[in-house]
Design an enzyme around this catalytic site. Structure first.
Site, mmCIF file in Angstrom:
data_model
loop_
_atom_site.group_PDB
_atom_site.id
_atom_site.type_symbol
_atom_site.label_atom_id
_atom_site.label_comp_id
_atom_site.label_asym_id
_atom_site.label_seq_id
_atom_site.Cartn_x
_atom_site.Cartn_y
_atom_site.Cartn_z
ATOM 1 C CE1 TYR A 165 67.690 -47.271 40.455
ATOM 2 C CE2 TYR A 165 69.990 -47.835 40.158
ATOM 3 C CZ TYR A 165 68.979 -46.894 40.156
ATOM 4 O OH TYR A 165 69.267 -45.590 39.859
ATOM 5 C CG ASP A 180 69.985 -42.464 40.520
ATOM 6 O OD1 ASP A 180 71.153 -42.089 40.719
ATOM 7 O OD2 ASP A 180 69.510 -42.635 39.374
ATOM 8 C CG ASP A 224 72.340 -36.911 39.722
ATOM 9 O OD1 ASP A 224 72.986 -37.570 40.555
ATOM 10 O OD2 ASP A 224 72.544 -36.983 38.490
ATOM 11 C CG ASP A 260 54.628 -35.658 43.107
ATOM 12 O OD1 ASP A 260 54.713 -36.010 44.307
ATOM 13 O OD2 ASP A 260 53.545 -35.621 42.492
ATOM 14 C CE LYS A 264 53.214 -40.264 42.422
ATOM 15 N NZ LYS A 264 53.045 -38.808 42.308
#
Ligand code: NAD
Ligand code: IPM
Ligand code: MN
Length: 356
Positions: A142, A248, A252, A224, A192
Site C-alpha cells: 500500500y 484487507d 472482507d 491462500d 506467502k
C-alpha cells in the site's frame, strides 16, 4: 468526563452510518454522564471537492487535537478517474500514515442472534467463531513505490513495491501476541512465505516473537490456505496476524460469514493517541442515499472507541448488548438475511438507542 471526538463522515453511506453512531454515543453520554464533543472534518472525495486534496491540513489538525477519531467511509465513482493524489482512498492512506496507525484490529465474531444470517453450513454456524484479525496498516504494498512507464516493446508497464522492515513487522507482531494473551492464546501468522521475500522476513520475525511467548499457541499459514480455512472451520482461529493487503482481503471474507460486511467494526491504533475507528466496509455507492445501509459496523466501531481510547468498558458493553438485543428481536437491515423485520438505517439506529 469530557471527551473530544473528531468525526470523518466521508462519502457515500459514510455520513448516513456516522449519524447513527453519533446518536448512539450521545445516548451513552446521557446515560453514563459523559460529555462527548464532536467536531466534523472532511476526508475523502468530499474533501477533494472542497479543498482539492482528500486529507486537508484542517482535517489533520483537527484529528490530532482530538481524543479519538470516528470515520465512516470514503470513495466513489465520482472520484475514480482523478490523479492518485486527489483520490479519496489516498486520503485514508494518508491519515493512517500521518497518525502512525500501524495496527488495525478487525474482530469477526458470529453473534448468536445472527446464526441464521451466516452463509456457512448449520453445524459450523452452531459452533460459532470469534476471530481477531490484526492487520498491518501503514506498510507493505500500500505504501511502496509505484511506477508506470511506456516500454517500446512491452507497451505500458506498471509496478507496486511491497516492502517491510523488521521493525514494522515486530511492532505489529507484538500487538498480536498481546491480544492473544487476553483471548484464547492462539496466533495464526498468515503470509506467502513460499513465494514472497517480505513474507519470509515476516515469518522469521513472527517465529522469534513466538519463542518469546511460549504460552501462546502459534502456527504459520499461507494466505491462500487461510482464505479457505476461514470458511471451512472459522472456529479454529483466534488471532490472525497478517500484512496490509492480505488483511484487507481476508477481513472482507471474514465479515461475510458473520452475516454481512455491514457488521464489522475496526480500530486503527498506533503508539499514542488519537486512534481511529472505522467500519471495514466502504462507501457502498450502490446503496448510498437510499437510507438502507447497515449502521451496526460504525456503531460497533464507536463501542471500540469507548473501550480502547477512553477505557469506558461498561459503556462499550452497553452498546454491544443493545446491538445484540436489536438483532435478537429480529430487526435486520436489508443486507442481513433472516430475522423478522426489515428496517432502515435510521430505524436500526433508533432501536439500538432505545435498548441502551
Ligand atoms: P463496499 O464495502 O463499499 O461495498 C461492497 C458491497 O457491500 C456493496 O454491495 C455494498 O452495498 C455492500 N455494503 C457495504 N457496506 C454496507 C453497509 N454498511 N450496509 C449494507 N451494505 C453494505 O466496497 P466497494 O463497492 O468495493 O467500494 C466502494 C467504494 O468504497 C470504493 O470507492 C472503495 O475504494 C471505497 N472503500 C472505502 C473503504 C473505507 O473508507 N474504509 C473501504 C472499502 C472500500
Ligand atoms: C479498507 C479499505 C481501504 C484499504 C481502501 C479504501 C484504501 O478497503 O479500509 O479495508 O484497502 O485499506
Ligand atoms: Mn477493505
Amino acid at each position: 468526563m469530557t471527551y473530544n471526538i473528531a468525526l470523518l463522515p466521508g462519502d457515500g453511506i459514510g455520513p448516513e452510518v456516522v449519524t447513527e453512531a453519533v446518536k448512539v454515543l450521545e445516548t451513552v453520554g446521557e446515560k453514563f454522564s459523559h460529555t462527548f464533543n464532536f467536531s466534523t472534518y472532511l476526508l475523502g472525495g468530499c474533501a477533494t471537492d472542497k479543498y482539492g486534496v482528500p486529507y486537508p491540513e484542517e482535517t489533520a489538525k483537527g484529528c490530532k487535537a482530538s481524543d479519538a477519531v470516528l470515520l465512516g467511509a470514503v470513495g466513489g465513482p465520482k472520484w475514480d478517474q482523478l490523479p492518485v493524489h486527489q483520490r479519496p482512498e489516498q486520503g485514508l492512506l494518508a491519515i493512517r500514515s500521518d497518525l502512525e496507525l500501524f495496527a488495525n484490529l478487525r474482530p469477526a465474531a458470529l453473534r448468536p442472534a445472527l446464526k441464521d444470517a451466516c452463509p456457512l453450513r448449520e453445524a459450523t454456524a452452531d459452533r460459532g467463531f470469534d476471530i481477531m484479525i490484526v492487520r498491518e496498516l501503514t506498510g507493505g504494498i500500500y505504501f511502496g513505490k509505484r511506477n508506470r512507464y511506456e516500454d517500446p516493446e512491452k507497451g505500458v508497464v506498471a509496478s507496486d513495491l511491497m516492502e517491510y522492515s523488521e521493525k514494522e513487522i515486530e511492532r505489529i507482531g507484538r500487538r498480536a501476541f498481546e491480544l492473544a494473551a487476553l483471548r484464547r492464546k492462539k496466533v495464526t501468522n498468515v503470509d506467502k512465505a513460499n513465494v514472497l521475500e517480505t513474507s519470509r522476513l515476516w515469518r522469521s520475525v513472527m517465529h522469534r516473537l513466538s519463542e518469546e511467548n511460549p504460552d501462546i499457541e502459534y502456527q504459520d499459514m499461507y494466505v491462500d490456505n487461510a482464505a479457505m480455512q476461514i470458511v471451512r472451520d472459522p472456529a479454529a482461529f483466534d488471532v490472525i496476524v497478517t500484512e496490509n493487503m492480505f488483511g484487507d482481503i481476508l477481513s472482507d471474507e471474514a465479515s461475510m460469514i458473520t452475516g454481512s460486511i455491514g457488521l464489522l467494526p475496526s480500530a486503527s491504533i498506533g503508539s499514542g493517541a488519537p486512534a481511529l475507528y472505522e467500519p471495514i466496509h466502504g462507501s457502498a455507492p450502490d446503496i448510498a442515499g437510499q437510507g438502507i445501509a447497515n449502521p451496526i459496523a460504525t456503531i460497533l466501531s464507536a463501542a471500540m472507541l469507548l473501550r480502547y481510547s477512553f477505557k469506558l468498558g461498561a459503556e462499550a458493553d452497553a452498546i454491544e448488548a443493545a446491538v445484540d438485543k436489536a438483532l435478537n428481536e429480529g430487526y435486520r437491515t436489508p443486507d442481513m438475511s433472516g430475522g423478522v423485520k426489515k428496517v432502515s438505517t435510521v430505524e436500526m439506529g433508533e432501536i439500538i438507542r432505545k435498548n441502551i
